[in-house]
Design a protein around this motif. Structure first.
Motif, short mmCIF file in Angstrom:
data_model
loop_
_atom_site.label_atom_id
_atom_site.label_comp_id
_atom_site.label_asym_id
_atom_site.label_seq_id
_atom_site.Cartn_x
_atom_site.Cartn_y
_atom_site.Cartn_z
N GLU A 45 2.99 -9.75 -11.79
CA GLU A 45 2.98 -11.62 -11.89
C GLU A 45 3.39 -12.03 -10.74
N VAL A 46 4.21 -11.44 -9.73
CA VAL A 46 4.52 -12.22 -8.58
C VAL A 46 3.50 -12.11 -7.49
N LEU A 47 3.07 -10.94 -7.24
CA LEU A 47 2.14 -10.62 -6.19
C LEU A 47 0.73 -11.25 -6.21
N ARG A 48 0.32 -11.57 -7.61
CA ARG A 48 -0.90 -12.17 -7.97
C ARG A 48 -1.06 -13.45 -7.39
N ASP A 49 0.06 -14.23 -7.49
CA ASP A 49 0.55 -15.69 -7.27
C ASP A 49 0.55 -15.64 -5.65
N PRO A 50 -0.40 -16.45 -5.03
CA PRO A 50 -0.10 -16.49 -3.68
C PRO A 50 1.05 -17.14 -2.94
N MET B 30 15.54 -3.90 -8.73
CA MET B 30 14.94 -4.55 -7.68
C MET B 30 14.25 -3.78 -6.63
N SER B 31 13.48 -2.92 -6.82
CA SER B 31 12.71 -2.22 -5.88
C SER B 31 11.65 -3.16 -5.45
N ASP B 32 11.05 -2.55 -4.05
CA ASP B 32 9.80 -3.32 -3.73
C ASP B 32 8.83 -3.53 -4.59
N LEU B 33 8.34 -4.74 -4.62
CA LEU B 33 7.19 -5.06 -5.64
C LEU B 33 5.77 -4.19 -5.14
N TYR B 34 5.72 -4.20 -3.99
CA TYR B 34 4.45 -3.28 -3.41
C TYR B 34 4.62 -2.08 -3.78
N ALA B 35 5.67 -1.26 -3.78
CA ALA B 35 5.97 0.01 -4.14
C ALA B 35 5.67 0.18 -5.44
N GLN B 36 6.13 -0.79 -6.54
CA GLN B 36 5.75 -0.69 -7.80
C GLN B 36 4.36 -0.39 -8.12
N LEU B 37 3.59 -0.90 -7.37
CA LEU B 37 2.18 -1.11 -7.75
C LEU B 37 1.45 -0.04 -6.70
N GLY B 38 2.13 0.58 -5.84
CA GLY B 38 1.58 1.45 -5.05
C GLY B 38 0.40 0.91 -3.94
N VAL B 39 0.57 -0.35 -3.26
CA VAL B 39 -0.19 -0.85 -2.42
C VAL B 39 0.45 -1.37 -1.23
N PRO B 40 -0.36 -1.39 0.06
CA PRO B 40 0.46 -1.78 1.10
C PRO B 40 0.74 -3.18 1.10
N ARG B 41 1.66 -3.71 1.92
CA ARG B 41 1.90 -5.25 2.16
C ARG B 41 0.81 -6.15 2.67
N ASP B 42 0.00 -5.52 3.16
CA ASP B 42 -1.48 -6.24 3.23
C ASP B 42 -2.55 -6.40 2.50
N ALA B 43 -2.14 -5.62 1.30
CA ALA B 43 -2.96 -5.57 0.10
C ALA B 43 -3.89 -6.80 -0.04
N SER B 44 -5.14 -6.74 -0.38
CA SER B 44 -5.66 -8.08 -0.77
C SER B 44 -5.35 -8.30 -2.49
N GLU B 45 -5.88 -9.38 -2.78
CA GLU B 45 -5.69 -9.79 -4.36
C GLU B 45 -6.33 -8.96 -5.27
N ALA B 46 -7.62 -8.63 -4.76
CA ALA B 46 -8.44 -7.58 -5.61
C ALA B 46 -7.80 -6.24 -5.78
N ASP B 47 -7.48 -5.87 -4.42
CA ASP B 47 -6.66 -4.63 -4.74
C ASP B 47 -5.38 -4.32 -5.71
N ILE B 48 -4.62 -5.77 -5.52
CA ILE B 48 -3.37 -5.76 -6.34
C ILE B 48 -3.83 -5.47 -7.68
N LYS B 49 -4.74 -6.40 -8.31
CA LYS B 49 -5.16 -6.35 -9.39
C LYS B 49 -5.56 -5.11 -9.70
N LYS B 50 -6.64 -4.32 -9.10
CA LYS B 50 -7.07 -3.20 -9.47
C LYS B 50 -5.93 -1.95 -9.45
N ALA B 51 -4.94 -2.06 -8.69
CA ALA B 51 -3.74 -1.09 -8.99
C ALA B 51 -2.97 -1.40 -10.07
N TYR B 52 -2.89 -2.57 -10.42
CA TYR B 52 -1.92 -2.91 -11.78
C TYR B 52 -2.79 -2.57 -13.03
N ARG B 53 -4.32 -2.81 -12.97
CA ARG B 53 -4.85 -2.37 -14.07
C ARG B 53 -5.04 -0.94 -14.23
#
Length: 374
Positions: free
Chosen positions: A52-57, A1-24
């Motif tokens: 799947e969690v962070l892409r859903d507002p 159950m590690s931090d989801l932002y850390a899993q994707l390597g993005v800051p907590r204020d990352a935009s939806e586009a940044d989250i999608k780019k990091a996941y891809r």
């Protein structure tokens, strides 16, 4: 159950586009068809679950407020994502870009048909165990690699042979022509069922499956602050795959026993304190329950019914974060239904000297919402 932002390597204020780019980027790095490292499949599933969690507002907002326990409105990060679901999620959002269908060759990687089954078990906790965390030893009846053949499925002294139909590729290609040109279809090999090998001399113990029924114990460490329906995923602790296939995962679903003393709202606990007229008027120190024992709380003289007291830091730990929630104490004042003659006399005397009641204050539920920060 590690931090989801850390899993994707993005800051907590990352935009939806940044989250999608990091996941891809990470999904392409760890995709099982591109990365054969032992931990690639697990990392692929982890980043997909986080995405799947962070892409859903809505789920992201709950996660930001409550951690993993609040990643969905109902209470936790989401259903376990197995490899097939992770691949479908990836192809759902990126399958139409850059010819990825051709790059990865479909929804499931070659050889995944031999992956062992995931095993789901339940761990039932008390609220005290939720507050402190707990270690459990879980016994599983499952399929383990056959020791007689080392999990290969072939009789001792022999080994699986390369499939003569597909040449070990696990798939066959068929070409067909029509008025639009030539089309090539790819399908699992019918001879070896996509494995690339065939067993001429099956093991006498497991009859060629490479697995036998067995029982084993798994130690599970449940962190403090979990909620009902949270889950823990232990990678590779599920059933063994047939004929040397990779093992599945062990999914431990958390159940929390009801505790009649409390209502739970995220990391906060709500309990009731019932006082007599005299106790409410005089105030004092009173004992209230917490998840880990009894605590004394100071009640001011003249406290009114429907008052909500906040005992900071006496709630439950915040899952994945520092700190604890609060204990909210609802104050009630009871009216005795039957009085002795002595009590009647005391109340008659009190009625002669008591002051007029105050004006009606805001309702109890408004106070409770204010205490909860709603």
């Amino acid at each position: 159950m590690s931090d989801l932002y850390a899993q994707l390597g993005v800051p907590r204020d990352a935009s939806e586009a940044d989250i999608k780019k990091a996941y891809r980027r990470l999904a392409m790095q760890y995709h099982p068809d591109r990365n054969s490292a032992p931990d690639a499949e697990a990392r692929f599933k982890d980043v997909t679950e986080a995405y799947e969690v962070l892409r859903d507002p809505t789920r992201r907002a709950h996660y930001d407020r409550f951690g993993t326990a609040g990643a969905r409105p109902g209470g936790y990060a989401g259903e376990h994502v197995d490899l097939a679901e992770a691949l479908e999620i990836f192809m759902r959002d990126f399958g139409g870009f850059s010819g990825l269908e051709g790059l990865f060759g479909g929804a499931r990687p070659r050889g995944d048909s031999r992956r062992g089954q995931d095993i789901r078990v339940s761990a039932r906790l008390t609220l005290a165990e939720v507050a402190s965390g707990v270690k459990r030893n879980i016994r599983l009846k499952t399929l383990e690699a056959c020791s007689a053949c080392g999990g290969s499925g072939a009789r001792r002294g022999s080994k699986p042979a390369t499939c003569g139909t597909c040449g070990g590729s696990g798939e066959v290609r068929r070409a067909a022509r029509n008025i639009f040109g030539q089309f090539v279809s790819v399908a699992p090999c019918p001879t070896c069922a996509g494995e690339g090998t065939v067993i001429a001399e099956p093991c006498e113990v497991c009859r060629g499956d490479g697995r036998v029924r067995a029982e084993r114990a798994v130690n599970v460490e449940v962190p403090a602050g979990v909620s009902a329906s949270n889950y823990l995923t232990l990678r590779g602790q599920g059933a063994a795959g047939p004929r040397g296939g990779p093992p599945g995962d062990l999914i431990v679903v958390i159940e929390v026993k009801d505790d009649d003393r409390f209502e739970r709202h995220g990391d906060d606990l709500i309990t009731d304190l019932t006082l007599s007229f005299s106790q409410a008027a005089l105030g004092g120190r009173f004992s209230v329950p917490t998840a880990t024992g009894e605590e004394a709380v100071e009640v001011a003289p003249g406290i009114q019914p429907e008052t909500v007291l906040r005992h900071r830091g006496k709630g439950l730990p915040r899952l994945g974060h520092a700190g604890r929630g609060d204990l909210l104490i609802r104050v009630h004042v009871y009216t005795p239904e039957a009085l002795t003659e002595e009590q009647r006399e005391v109340f008659r005397r009190l009625a002669q000297v008591e002051s007029r009641p105050p004006k009606r204050s805001s309702g109890f539920w408004s106070k409770l919402k204010e205490a909860l920060g709603a």
